[in-house]
Design an enzyme around this catalytic site. Structure first.
Site, PDB file in Angstrom:
ATOM      1  N   LYS A  90       5.620   3.980  40.930  1.00 52.74           N
ATOM      2  CA  LYS A  90       6.451   4.853  40.370  1.00 52.74           C
ATOM      3  C   LYS A  90       6.034   6.013  40.129  1.00 52.74           C
ATOM      4  CE  LYS A  90       9.035   1.406  38.060  1.00 52.74           C
ATOM      5  NZ  LYS A  90       9.830   0.841  36.858  1.00 52.74           N
TER       6      LYS A  90
ATOM      7  N   ASP B 241      15.245   3.927  34.322  1.00 52.75           N
ATOM      8  CA  ASP B 241      14.731   2.800  33.320  1.00 52.75           C
ATOM      9  C   ASP B 241      14.995   3.020  32.080  1.00 52.75           C
ATOM     10  OD1 ASP B 241      13.657   1.078  35.265  1.00 52.75           O
ATOM     11  OD2 ASP B 241      11.535   1.953  35.470  1.00 52.75           O
TER      12      ASP B 241
ATOM     13  N   THR C 157      -4.963  -3.362  25.072  1.00 52.65           N
ATOM     14  CA  THR C 157      -6.029  -2.394  25.247  1.00 52.65           C
ATOM     15  C   THR C 157      -5.580  -1.227  24.264  1.00 52.65           C
ATOM     16  OG1 THR C 157      -6.478  -2.962  27.418  1.00 52.65           O
ATOM     17  CG2 THR C 157      -7.536  -1.091  26.766  1.00 52.65           C
TER      18      THR C 157
HETATM   19  P1  NDP Z   1       1.926  -2.169  33.897  1.00 50.48           P
HETATM   20  O1  NDP Z   1       1.015  -2.641  34.875  1.00 50.48           O
HETATM   21  O2  NDP Z   1       2.058  -0.592  33.959  1.00 50.48           O
HETATM   22  O3  NDP Z   1       1.643  -2.402  32.360  1.00 50.48           O
HETATM   23  C1  NDP Z   1       1.370  -4.014  32.248  1.00 50.48           C
HETATM   24  C2  NDP Z   1       1.217  -3.673  30.430  1.00 50.48           C
HETATM   25  O4  NDP Z   1       1.177  -5.228  30.372  1.00 50.48           O
HETATM   26  C3  NDP Z   1       0.091  -3.226  30.001  1.00 50.48           C
HETATM   27  O5  NDP Z   1       0.465  -2.890  28.558  1.00 50.48           O
HETATM   28  C4  NDP Z   1      -0.972  -4.593  29.922  1.00 50.48           C
HETATM   29  O6  NDP Z   1      -2.044  -4.216  28.784  1.00 50.48           O
HETATM   30  C5  NDP Z   1      -0.119  -5.577  29.312  1.00 50.48           C
HETATM   31  N1  NDP Z   1      -0.532  -6.998  29.673  1.00 50.48           N
HETATM   32  C6  NDP Z   1      -0.801  -7.392  31.040  1.00 50.48           C
HETATM   33  N2  NDP Z   1      -1.392  -8.693  30.944  1.00 50.48           N
HETATM   34  C7  NDP Z   1      -1.430  -8.957  29.493  1.00 50.48           C
HETATM   35  C8  NDP Z   1      -1.885 -10.062  28.763  1.00 50.48           C
HETATM   36  N3  NDP Z   1      -2.239 -11.165  29.366  1.00 50.48           N
HETATM   37  N4  NDP Z   1      -1.757  -9.950  27.455  1.00 50.48           N
HETATM   38  C9  NDP Z   1      -1.516  -8.934  26.782  1.00 50.48           C
HETATM   39  N5  NDP Z   1      -1.115  -7.867  27.480  1.00 50.48           N
HETATM   40  C10 NDP Z   1      -1.079  -7.937  28.870  1.00 50.48           C
HETATM   41  O7  NDP Z   1       3.383  -2.787  34.083  1.00 50.48           O
HETATM   42  P2  NDP Z   1       4.872  -2.097  33.869  1.00 50.48           P
HETATM   43  O8  NDP Z   1       4.648  -1.450  32.489  1.00 50.48           O
HETATM   44  O9  NDP Z   1       5.550  -1.358  35.001  1.00 50.48           O
HETATM   45  O10 NDP Z   1       5.741  -3.400  33.836  1.00 50.48           O
HETATM   46  C11 NDP Z   1       5.531  -4.327  32.641  1.00 50.48           C
HETATM   47  C12 NDP Z   1       6.432  -5.464  32.681  1.00 50.48           C
HETATM   48  O11 NDP Z   1       7.914  -4.960  32.552  1.00 50.48           O
HETATM   49  C13 NDP Z   1       6.587  -6.506  33.957  1.00 50.48           C
HETATM   50  O12 NDP Z   1       6.549  -7.688  33.528  1.00 50.48           O
HETATM   51  C14 NDP Z   1       7.631  -5.833  34.729  1.00 50.48           C
HETATM   52  O13 NDP Z   1       8.134  -6.743  35.588  1.00 50.48           O
HETATM   53  C15 NDP Z   1       8.638  -5.456  33.443  1.00 50.48           C
HETATM   54  N6  NDP Z   1       9.816  -4.452  33.922  1.00 50.48           N
HETATM   55  C16 NDP Z   1      11.020  -4.935  34.035  1.00 50.48           C
HETATM   56  C17 NDP Z   1      11.889  -4.041  34.102  1.00 50.48           C
HETATM   57  C18 NDP Z   1      13.477  -4.393  34.299  1.00 50.48           C
HETATM   58  O14 NDP Z   1      14.066  -3.706  34.610  1.00 50.48           O
HETATM   59  N7  NDP Z   1      13.654  -5.610  33.455  1.00 50.48           N
HETATM   60  C19 NDP Z   1      11.615  -2.555  34.384  1.00 50.48           C
HETATM   61  C20 NDP Z   1      10.225  -2.122  34.663  1.00 50.48           C
HETATM   62  C21 NDP Z   1       9.339  -3.196  34.281  1.00 50.48           C
HETATM   63  P3  NDP Z   1      -3.347  -3.499  29.152  1.00 50.48           P
HETATM   64  O15 NDP Z   1      -2.944  -2.114  28.805  1.00 50.48           O
HETATM   65  O16 NDP Z   1      -4.249  -3.992  27.839  1.00 50.48           O
HETATM   66  O17 NDP Z   1      -3.709  -3.986  30.611  1.00 50.48           O
END
Ligand code: NDP
Length: 288
Positions: A67, A104, A151
């Site tokens: 993105k 989004d 984090t």
């Molecule tokens: P990113 O990789 O940019 O961010 C991931 C986030 O999830 C971070 O805040 C990370 O925290 C957190 N995270 C990951 N694993 C864990 C865990 N085990 N425990 C706690 N926190 C965790 O992803 P996106 O923001 O792009 O996407 C996030 C979610 O949203 C995905 O599931 C994606 O499929 C969904 N999504 C759905 C959309 C829709 O249209 N329905 C559109 C866009 C996204 P940390 O910073 O600590 O690593």
């Protein structure tokens, strides 16, 4: 033929092709338009996108991890994409010029089914989708947007950049939006989904998923509307907890359809057939 697609890596499990092709058929456009998966690793993203115009592509959705790269290569970008720092929709002109937009953010507001004006929101996560959600909620007049993340430094940075407030614990609010990937995992095969149990008794795995989000099962009942961007074939732990408490829940498929509908309208100039898209999203086999 006008081609459309979704650029991602991986992208095999995307439901966007089913959603968009069902919509194109409902609009009577399926003879001239087709939507497909476009798996592309990061190192090939830019050359592939630049080659799309010559292959009759009129547009593409963009998902993980492209993105930011999509915004960077565009010739023009809308305000949402620029301020969020990411684009999920590319429109390709016949001369190859690329416009980047972010649906989004407006998709989230559309999926809510109500304006968040004057409401307090808690956003879980600090990745790309959290940025879009925080920007959308503040832009739509939310009274306050708090951000919690595993984090904390990332929540603090996001909050500083977008005008939200980072919090160390999940605080009470009207609206709770999960923007982490917690809850995506399908339940193990053979999971007894219809097991008889009290409507307010969560499974152990659901409780541990909620705990990863800094939430207790009972605390979910204190929000008035819960949104989970994650989706899978059964309700995510957060959606299941909201439903058990009788709290209004919006799942990730509702959000996916809403943002996809805005992209489709941009490309075709036609109103998106939302009910057809919703049915296709829920009918699609996630393994397909
Ligand atoms: P990113 O990789 O940019 O961010 C991931 C986030 O999830 C971070 O805040 C990370 O925290 C957190 N995270 C990951 N694993 C864990 C865990 N085990 N425990 C706690 N926190 C965790 O992803 P996106 O923001 O792009 O996407 C996030 C979610 O949203 C995905 O599931 C994606 O499929 C969904 N999504 C759905 C959309 C829709 O249209 N329905 C559109 C866009 C996204 P940390 O910073 O600590 O690593």
């Amino acid at each position: 033929m006008n081609r459309l697609g979704v650029l991602g890596w991986p992208v095999a499990h995307s439901r966007s092709p089913a959603i968009h092709n069902a919509a194109l058929a409902a609009l009577g456009l399926n003879r001239d338009w087709h939507y497909q998966r476009l798996p592309v690793p990061p190192q090939l993203f830019e050359p592939l996108v630049r080659a799309l115009a010559a292959s009759s592509f009129a547009g593409a959705n963009v998902t993980i991890p492209h993105k930011q790269a999509a915004l960077a290569l565009a010739d023009e970008a809308d305000k949402a994409a620029r301020e969020i720092g990411a684009a999920n929709t590319l429109t390709i002109a016949a001369d190859g010029a690329i416009t980047a937009e972010n649906t989004d953010a407006p998709g989230l507001i559309a999926a809510l089914g109500e304006q968040p004006t004057g409401r307090r929101a808690l956003v879980l996560g600090a990745g790309g989708s959290a940025r879009a959600v925080v920007w959308a909620l503040l832009g739509a007049g939310a009274a306050e947007v708090s951000v919690w993340n595993r984090t904390p430094a990332r929540a603090e940075q996001l909050a500083r950049e977008l005008g939200a407030r980072a919090v160390a614990h999940a605080e009470p609010a009207d609206l709770l939006v999960n923007c982490t990937s917690v809850g995506l995992q399908e339940r193990a095969e053979g999971y007894p989904q219809q097991r008889a149990r009290s409507p307010l008794e969560p499974s152990a795995s659901d409780v541990s998923a909620l705990n990863l989000l800094g939430l207790a099962f009972d605390a979910v009942g204190e929000y008035s509307h819960v949104v989970d961007l994650a989706y899978r074939s059964t309700p995510t732990p957060l959606v299941a907890a909201a439903q058990a408490h009788g709290v209004r829940a919006t799942d990730g498929l509702d959000v996916l359809v809403a943002q996809g509908a805005l992209s489709l309208e941009r490309w075709t100039g036609r109103p998106a057939p939302l009910s057809v898209m919703r049915s296709a999203a829920r009918a699609e086999d996630p393994g397909g």
